[in-house]
Write an enzyme that holds these catalytic residues in place. Structure first.
Site, PDB file in Angstrom:
ATOM      1  N   THR A   1      29.989  48.294  39.180  1.00  0.00           N
ATOM      2  CA  THR A   1      29.196  48.046  40.383  1.00  0.00           C
ATOM      3  C   THR A   1      29.966  47.395  41.524  1.00  0.00           C
ATOM      4  OG1 THR A   1      28.440  45.903  39.520  1.00  0.00           O
ATOM      5  CG2 THR A   1      27.071  47.845  39.042  1.00  0.00           C
TER       6      THR A   1
ATOM      7  N   THR B   1      30.659  47.938  33.804  1.00  0.00           N
ATOM      8  CA  THR B   1      29.792  47.169  32.914  1.00  0.00           C
ATOM      9  C   THR B   1      28.899  48.051  32.064  1.00  0.00           C
ATOM     10  OG1 THR B   1      29.800  45.304  34.458  1.00  0.00           O
ATOM     11  CG2 THR B   1      28.007  45.364  32.864  1.00  0.00           C
TER      12      THR B   1
END
Length: 333
Positions: free
Chosen positions: A95, A19
């Site tokens: 993540t 991200t």
């Protein structure tokens, strides 16, 4: 008075995607990878702390990460860390599987130079995007003398965590990374990098290509051995069993456990609780005492996903239950 470095450190940033290197597509409203140069914009913000070289290595979402890709990242990291001019390393990562890659690196990279992993929960262009500040703080941490010799660190939301303790705890909150049993080992402030915990001896495993297939199976009320048998039939070479409480399983799972051990397939037991360790306390059917007597390996405080990564790496050394038990007891808490 702060203890910031007196001269600029040479820090390498290895980007792998996630991200932190994505933005929302205005037409489709989906978050997609940007070009490899997307993170360059933060470099002016670290010019006072370090000389930074970007290595745009990969650009993939973290659900696409595999143990083989973790090994490739570790190889790339090793190449940079072996250069005498490199003072520290930062790896950017998605993540969802960040904690697994960070822990794998902690197991197989044996350097005193700082290694820091970071990422983002909000993509570039979102209000309150956390990627830029996380990257700046990761670089600052990697450049700091006190970060040496601490193993792999994860820097997120102004906190510094040990790779072996940290886990993702929230699906979208920028404060998602926590170390439930230990807390952060340090903090990033506006003026300094502060460490308030020492990090004990860690497990070290050989830096070899991971080859073993290891499956992760979770126990719940009334579960049987269906998934255990499926893992065995699919060629699993090791199994991590996420048990209940202090390390107990429903009795209906026992036949699959016994069959795996009969085939010399090691089973590592962890708890589905995010605090505490498994122990051979309960003597009832499926209790931890029975599992210990059967030869199940007890992990010391790792969650299921990290125990899987450690078992994959440990199987490069041995399948012997006693040797594996030493690997899983040593230096975790």
């Amino acid at each position: 008075m702060t203890s910031a470095p007196s001269s600029k450190a040479n820090i390498i940033v290895v980007t792998t995607g996630g991200t932190i290197a994505m933005a929302e597509d205005q037409q489709t409203k989906s978050v997609r990878p940007l070009s490899s140069e997307a993170l360059q914009a933060v470099l002016p913000y670290v010019s006072d702390h370090a000389k930074v070289q970007m290595d745009h290595y990969l650009n993939i979402p973290s659900p696409h990460i595999t143990p083989d890709i973790m090994f490739q990242i570790s190889q790339r990291a090793k190449e940079w860390l072996e250069r005498p001019e490199t003072d520290g390393l930062v790896i950017t990562h998605g993540t969802d599987t960040l904690e697994e890659t960070a822990y794998y690196l902690d197991l197989v990279l044996h350097f005193d130079k700082p290694i820091v992993v970071t990422g983002a929960m909000r993509s570039q262009g979102e209000l309150g995007a956390d990627g830029p500040v996380n990257l700046v703080n990761a670089i600052r941490t990697a450049a700091h003398p006190r970060a040496k010799g601490k193993g792999v660190l994860v820097v997120f939301n102004d906190e510094i965590h040990a790779a072996r303790w940290v886990t993702k705890t929230h699906t979208s909150n920028v404060a998602t990374f926590r170390s439930p049993s230990h807390g952060p080992v340090g903090y990033v402030t506006k003026k300094d990098i502060l460490f308030h915990q020492s990090i004990s001896k860690k497990v070290q495993l050989p830096h070899k290509q991971p080859r073993a297939r290891v499956d992760l199976i979770k126990a719940a009320a009334g579960t049987d051995d269906c998934f255990l048998r499926c893992a065995l039939d699919s060629g699993a070479e090791g199994i991590v069993l996420e048990g209940l409480g202090q390390g107990n399983i429903p009795p209906a799972m026992l036949p699959g456990v016994k069959e795996a051990l009969r085939r010399n397939i090691p089973i590592v037991l962890v708890s589905r609780c995010y605090n505490g360790i498994v122990q051979d306390v309960y003597g009832y059917e499926g209790g931890g005492k029975e599992l210990k007597e059967l030869g199940v390996v007890f992990s010391n405080g790792l969650n299921g996903q990290k125990a899987r990564i450690q078992l994959i790496a440990a199987l490069n050394v041995s399948k012997d239950p006693e040797a594996l038990q030493e690997f899983f007891e040593d230096g975790i808490i």
